[in-house]
Design a protein around this motif. Structure first.
Motif, PDB file in Angstrom:
ATOM      1  N   SER A 132      -1.466  18.961  -8.185  1.00  0.00           N
ATOM      2  CA  SER A 132      -1.237  18.298  -6.685  1.00  0.00           C
ATOM      3  C   SER A 132      -1.097  16.836  -6.822  1.00  0.00           C
ATOM      4  CB  SER A 132      -1.911  18.656  -5.748  1.00  0.00           C
ATOM      5  OG  SER A 132      -1.548  18.189  -4.406  1.00  0.00           O
ATOM      6  N   ASP A 133      -2.349  16.341  -7.542  1.00  0.00           N
ATOM      7  CA  ASP A 133      -2.495  14.787  -7.550  1.00  0.00           C
ATOM      8  C   ASP A 133      -1.387  14.252  -8.550  1.00  0.00           C
ATOM      9  OD1 ASP A 133      -4.678  14.674  -5.886  1.00  0.00           O
ATOM     10  OD2 ASP A 133      -5.937  14.751  -7.403  1.00  0.00           O
ATOM     11  N   ILE A 134      -1.040  14.706  -9.637  1.00  0.00           N
ATOM     12  CA  ILE A 134      -0.002  14.262 -10.496  1.00  0.00           C
ATOM     13  C   ILE A 134       1.323  14.164  -9.744  1.00  0.00           C
ATOM     14  CG2 ILE A 134       1.039  14.841 -12.662  1.00  0.00           C
ATOM     15  CD1 ILE A 134      -1.513  15.761 -13.883  1.00  0.00           C
ATOM     16  N   GLN A 135       1.528  15.420  -9.086  1.00  0.00           N
ATOM     17  CA  GLN A 135       2.956  15.261  -8.347  1.00  0.00           C
ATOM     18  C   GLN A 135       3.062  14.314  -7.070  1.00  0.00           C
ATOM     19  OE1 GLN A 135       3.807  18.907  -6.617  1.00  0.00           O
ATOM     20  NE2 GLN A 135       6.070  18.767  -6.117  1.00  0.00           N
ATOM     21  N   ARG A 136       1.665  14.154  -6.451  1.00  0.00           N
ATOM     22  CA  ARG A 136       1.649  13.102  -5.319  1.00  0.00           C
ATOM     23  C   ARG A 136       1.929  11.650  -5.850  1.00  0.00           C
ATOM     24  NH1 ARG A 136      -2.521  10.473  -3.821  1.00  0.00           N
ATOM     25  NH2 ARG A 136      -4.040  11.896  -4.788  1.00  0.00           N
ATOM     26  N   LEU A 137       1.090  11.264  -6.924  1.00  0.00           N
ATOM     27  CA  LEU A 137       1.307   9.961  -7.532  1.00  0.00           C
ATOM     28  C   LEU A 137       2.579   9.844  -8.640  1.00  0.00           C
ATOM     29  CD1 LEU A 137      -2.515   9.787  -8.855  1.00  0.00           C
ATOM     30  CD2 LEU A 137      -1.274   8.765  -6.665  1.00  0.00           C
ATOM     31  N   GLY A 138       3.387  10.970  -8.486  1.00  0.00           N
ATOM     32  CA  GLY A 138       4.224  10.505  -9.456  1.00  0.00           C
ATOM     33  C   GLY A 138       4.116  10.239 -10.613  1.00  0.00           C
ATOM     34  N   LEU A 139       3.142  10.704 -11.426  1.00  0.00           N
ATOM     35  CA  LEU A 139       2.713  10.222 -12.914  1.00  0.00           C
ATOM     36  C   LEU A 139       3.737  11.050 -13.818  1.00  0.00           C
ATOM     37  CD1 LEU A 139      -1.126  10.505 -12.539  1.00  0.00           C
ATOM     38  CD2 LEU A 139       0.308   8.605 -12.423  1.00  0.00           C
ATOM     39  N   ARG A 140       4.123  10.406 -14.843  1.00  0.00           N
ATOM     40  CA  ARG A 140       5.101  11.118 -15.907  1.00  0.00           C
ATOM     41  C   ARG A 140       4.221  11.391 -16.983  1.00  0.00           C
ATOM     42  NH1 ARG A 140      10.867   7.513 -15.591  1.00  0.00           N
ATOM     43  NH2 ARG A 140      11.122   8.004 -13.397  1.00  0.00           N
ATOM     44  N   LEU A 141       3.833  12.649 -17.204  1.00  0.00           N
ATOM     45  CA  LEU A 141       2.873  13.238 -18.198  1.00  0.00           C
ATOM     46  C   LEU A 141       3.503  14.298 -18.833  1.00  0.00           C
ATOM     47  CD1 LEU A 141      -0.458  12.933 -16.227  1.00  0.00           C
ATOM     48  CD2 LEU A 141       0.667  11.136 -17.793  1.00  0.00           C
ATOM     49  N   GLU A 142       3.228  14.416 -20.125  1.00  0.00           N
ATOM     50  CA  GLU A 142       3.768  15.553 -20.965  1.00  0.00           C
ATOM     51  C   GLU A 142       2.670  16.650 -20.562  1.00  0.00           C
ATOM     52  OE1 GLU A 142       6.297  15.677 -23.063  1.00  0.00           O
ATOM     53  OE2 GLU A 142       6.838  13.819 -22.097  1.00  0.00           O
ATOM     54  N   ARG A 143       2.861  17.820 -20.704  1.00  0.00           N
ATOM     55  CA  ARG A 143       2.349  18.862 -20.480  1.00  0.00           C
ATOM     56  C   ARG A 143       1.949  19.956 -21.734  1.00  0.00           C
ATOM     57  NH1 ARG A 143       0.679  22.876 -15.132  1.00  0.00           N
ATOM     58  NH2 ARG A 143      -0.401  24.166 -15.987  1.00  0.00           N
ATOM     59  N   ALA A 144       0.664  20.407 -21.979  1.00  0.00           N
ATOM     60  CA  ALA A 144       0.642  21.256 -23.098  1.00  0.00           C
ATOM     61  C   ALA A 144      -0.593  22.215 -22.835  1.00  0.00           C
ATOM     62  CB  ALA A 144       0.443  20.391 -24.315  1.00  0.00           C
ATOM     63  N   THR A 145      -0.669  23.151 -23.724  1.00  0.00           N
ATOM     64  CA  THR A 145      -1.950  24.209 -23.551  1.00  0.00           C
ATOM     65  C   THR A 145      -2.604  24.102 -24.918  1.00  0.00           C
ATOM     66  OG1 THR A 145      -0.634  25.644 -22.145  1.00  0.00           O
ATOM     67  CG2 THR A 145      -2.452  26.786 -23.059  1.00  0.00           C
ATOM     68  N   VAL A 146      -3.688  24.037 -24.598  1.00  0.00           N
ATOM     69  CA  VAL A 146      -4.632  23.764 -25.688  1.00  0.00           C
ATOM     70  C   VAL A 146      -5.774  24.883 -26.072  1.00  0.00           C
ATOM     71  CG1 VAL A 146      -6.282  22.381 -27.086  1.00  0.00           C
ATOM     72  CG2 VAL A 146      -4.331  21.136 -25.896  1.00  0.00           C
ATOM     73  N   GLU A 147      -5.924  25.622 -27.190  1.00  0.00           N
ATOM     74  CA  GLU A 147      -6.867  26.449 -27.241  1.00  0.00           C
ATOM     75  C   GLU A 147      -7.986  25.832 -27.572  1.00  0.00           C
ATOM     76  OE1 GLU A 147      -6.665  29.627 -26.439  1.00  0.00           O
ATOM     77  OE2 GLU A 147      -4.341  30.335 -26.145  1.00  0.00           O
ATOM     78  N   THR A 148      -9.401  26.325 -27.110  1.00  0.00           N
ATOM     79  CA  THR A 148     -10.470  25.761 -27.740  1.00  0.00           C
ATOM     80  C   THR A 148     -11.624  26.888 -27.814  1.00  0.00           C
ATOM     81  OG1 THR A 148     -11.774  25.539 -25.523  1.00  0.00           O
ATOM     82  CG2 THR A 148     -10.162  23.884 -26.286  1.00  0.00           C
ATOM     83  N   PRO A 149     -12.712  26.906 -28.587  1.00  0.00           N
ATOM     84  CA  PRO A 149     -13.602  27.700 -28.560  1.00  0.00           C
ATOM     85  C   PRO A 149     -14.214  28.336 -27.385  1.00  0.00           C
ATOM     86  CG  PRO A 149     -14.150  25.926 -30.355  1.00  0.00           C
ATOM     87  CD  PRO A 149     -12.812  25.467 -29.143  1.00  0.00           C
ATOM     88  N   ILE A 150     -13.961  27.354 -26.216  1.00  0.00           N
ATOM     89  CA  ILE A 150     -14.688  28.218 -25.096  1.00  0.00           C
ATOM     90  C   ILE A 150     -13.564  28.205 -23.967  1.00  0.00           C
ATOM     91  CG2 ILE A 150     -16.708  26.742 -25.267  1.00  0.00           C
ATOM     92  CD1 ILE A 150     -15.816  24.804 -23.101  1.00  0.00           C
ATOM     93  N   GLY A 151     -12.175  28.521 -24.314  1.00  0.00           N
ATOM     94  CA  GLY A 151     -11.327  28.967 -23.457  1.00  0.00           C
ATOM     95  C   GLY A 151     -10.005  27.724 -23.498  1.00  0.00           C
ATOM     96  N   ARG A 152      -9.129  28.284 -22.893  1.00  0.00           N
ATOM     97  CA  ARG A 152      -7.835  27.509 -22.682  1.00  0.00           C
ATOM     98  C   ARG A 152      -7.682  26.594 -21.827  1.00  0.00           C
ATOM     99  NH1 ARG A 152      -2.811  31.674 -22.546  1.00  0.00           N
ATOM    100  NH2 ARG A 152      -3.813  32.275 -24.604  1.00  0.00           N
ATOM    101  N   TYR A 153      -7.207  25.127 -22.312  1.00  0.00           N
ATOM    102  CA  TYR A 153      -6.957  24.157 -21.272  1.00  0.00           C
ATOM    103  C   TYR A 153      -5.603  23.848 -21.118  1.00  0.00           C
ATOM    104  CZ  TYR A 153     -12.233  23.124 -21.556  1.00  0.00           C
ATOM    105  OH  TYR A 153     -13.595  23.185 -21.435  1.00  0.00           O
ATOM    106  N   ALA A 154      -5.340  23.368 -19.851  1.00  0.00           N
ATOM    107  CA  ALA A 154      -4.191  22.672 -19.427  1.00  0.00           C
ATOM    108  C   ALA A 154      -4.344  21.266 -19.584  1.00  0.00           C
ATOM    109  CB  ALA A 154      -3.552  23.154 -18.243  1.00  0.00           C
ATOM    110  N   VAL A 155      -3.417  20.606 -20.598  1.00  0.00           N
ATOM    111  CA  VAL A 155      -3.405  19.327 -20.731  1.00  0.00           C
ATOM    112  C   VAL A 155      -2.098  18.382 -20.317  1.00  0.00           C
ATOM    113  CG1 VAL A 155      -3.827  17.621 -22.898  1.00  0.00           C
ATOM    114  CG2 VAL A 155      -4.809  19.689 -22.802  1.00  0.00           C
TER     115      VAL A 155
END
Length: 216
Positions: A132-155
């Motif tokens: 919500s914050d990224i959309q509200r601020l209009g930030l242009r960021l790439e999105r990726a999914t990263v697997e880690t030993p303790i779970g999956r992260y949205a980056v």
């Protein structure tokens, strides 16, 4: 027969009411004692030159601002899930609510940083706020999914920044990170973790490590 059901119903309500009251006072005591010990640990470790606290509401949490040496500033946000409400417990589980501590460290020394935010996908409430914050601020960021030993992260990261900073940071800590963020324009790093007594020093090491690894 209806009189029997009425009696059973009234008795059940009385038992539930008594249980709810007893549960509330037990959980209230646990939360207040934890907050007292947690603030004591924070102050003994950081020894801030100046400090301010803002209560967010009774049993809700607090916001702290510490002025450290060298122009460093540390902002702490501690919030609790409403476990003191017995009837609300199933909804807490369903909504993924939990106690959280967010540490926002603004360095007094300039660093070259790129914006980067990693959120554990199981922390749905935190992820929802970030999106919500990224959309509200209009930030242009790439999105990726990263697997880690303790779970999956949205980056979410700036173009050119590696999405795997979260992996590098997790190799240096045992903390269960809900959110890791780097803010280039603010010269700051942020981490959100479940609050635990005895882990303040490790959180501080994590913040400094993240700042170092994120610097370009």
């Amino acid at each position: 027969m209806s009189a029997v059901f009425d009696f059973v119903g009234i008795t059940a309500l009385m038992v539930l009411s008594v249980a709810s009251v007893m549960w509330y006072f037990r959980e209230r005591k646990k939360i207040l004692m934890f907050m007292r010990d947690y603030v004591k640990e924070l102050e003994e470790f950081f020894k801030p030159r100046d400090k301010t606290y803002t209560l967010l509401g009774y049993l809700v949490g607090f916001r702290g601002v510490y002025k450290l040496g060298g122009g460093d500033e540390l902002y702490i946000l501690f919030t609790t899930a409403p476990r003191y409400a017995l009837l609300y417990l199933p909804f807490i589980k369903m909504l993924g609510r939990e106690d959280l501590s967010t540490y926002f460290y603004k360095s007094g020394k300039p660093h070259r940083l790129r914006t980067y935010v990693a959120v554990k996908q199981s922390a749905k409430r935190v992820l929802m706020v970030v999106e919500s914050d990224i959309q509200r601020l209009g930030l242009r960021l790439e999105r990726a999914t990263v697997e880690t030993p303790i779970g999956r992260y949205a980056v979410f990261h700036e173009l050119g920044a590696s999405p795997y900073l979260i992996n590098d940071v997790l190799q240096k800590t045992s903390l269960d990170i809900r959110k890791l963020a780097v803010y280039g324009s603010l010269n700051a790093v942020e981490v959100t973790v479940p609050p635990r007594l005895g882990e303040v020093e490790e959180v501080w090491d994590l913040l400094k490590t993240a700042l170092k690894l994120a610097s370009v």
